[in-house]
Write an enzyme that holds these catalytic residues in place. Sequence first.
Site, PDB file in Angstrom:
ATOM      1  N   HIS A 203     -70.730  46.336 107.466  1.00 56.65           N
ATOM      2  CA  HIS A 203     -70.467  46.964 106.200  1.00 56.65           C
ATOM      3  C   HIS A 203     -69.202  47.076 106.097  1.00 56.65           C
ATOM      4  CE1 HIS A 203     -71.580  50.431 103.486  1.00 56.65           C
ATOM      5  NE2 HIS A 203     -70.393  50.954 103.265  1.00 56.65           N
ATOM      6  N   CYS A 236     -65.890  54.900  97.819  1.00 58.88           N
ATOM      7  CA  CYS A 236     -65.565  56.157  99.241  1.00 58.88           C
ATOM      8  C   CYS A 236     -64.604  57.400  98.324  1.00 58.88           C
ATOM      9  CB  CYS A 236     -65.351  55.740 100.346  1.00 58.88           C
ATOM     10  SG  CYS A 236     -64.843  57.815 101.915  1.00 58.88           S
TER      11      CYS A 236
END
Length: 297
Positions: A203, A236
């Site tokens: 990822h 994030c």
Amino acid sequence: MSFISIREVGPRDGLQNEDSVPADAKVRLLDALSATGVQRIEAVSFVHPKAIPQMADADEVWSRATKRPGVRYSALVPNSRGAERALAAGFTEIEVVVSASDTHNRRNVNRSTDESLDDIAALIDLLHRSGATAEVIISTSFGCPFEGDVDPARVAAIVDRVVADGADRVAFGDTTGMGTPRRVEDVVGRVRDRHPDLPLLLHFHNTRGTALANILSALRMGITEYDASVGGLGGCPYAPGATGNVATEEVVHMLHDMGYETGIDLKALLDAARLAQEIAGRELPSGVLRAGPRRPL
């Protein structure tokens, strides 16, 4: 011709980092992505709404989404309560996450990495007893925004622990986009030596523009499973400076040009990326979305 499996993470990892959008829009995006030929989609996460308010309507979104045959849908959970909700909603593929960096793990879930690993061991047992699989995602596998470099030996030790606890598969998260081909080789090579048959997924974020190079490096090591996010949605909230995930259409465009098969219709995927851009209300970073795929002469 080799097949590469792409897991589309825009509906969860992408939208959780945008301003909250209505459930209707989330369902539209999920359904559009389900029609692209992608075989795996990370649909929602079952987290406390105070932690991630963008996912507060996960149950509603999932109940209204069209479940297309041939598509494997998964959900991310932070703890046993989230796992119970995911199981009750009918998910059989469930992801849990731990950070290789202790500081990032504390910022993310207010626990040390070792404490999270103890929790994950119990979660894996709960999931297996309920007939579900458990994928452990190791965030900050290639670097941490707070601690800097992360020793590949630490990542490999976490893999050893979760495999011993029964994890069905492992994913490496490049949470901050610090990954480079050299770092990919260091982490993947070390884990492959110790667990040659363990299913691995990578990822990548594209913060520093290295995501496609990292995928190319991993392809040469035999990795065939990757996350990507439509339009490059994502980031994030606990990693300062982290930009979006690598765009699904950029990955698919590159793989198809290299002769790999993904099962994904790039035109349908670009339509979904335009929808994602409309939902996000901003221009998304995908180069293929802006320029279109390269057409044959």
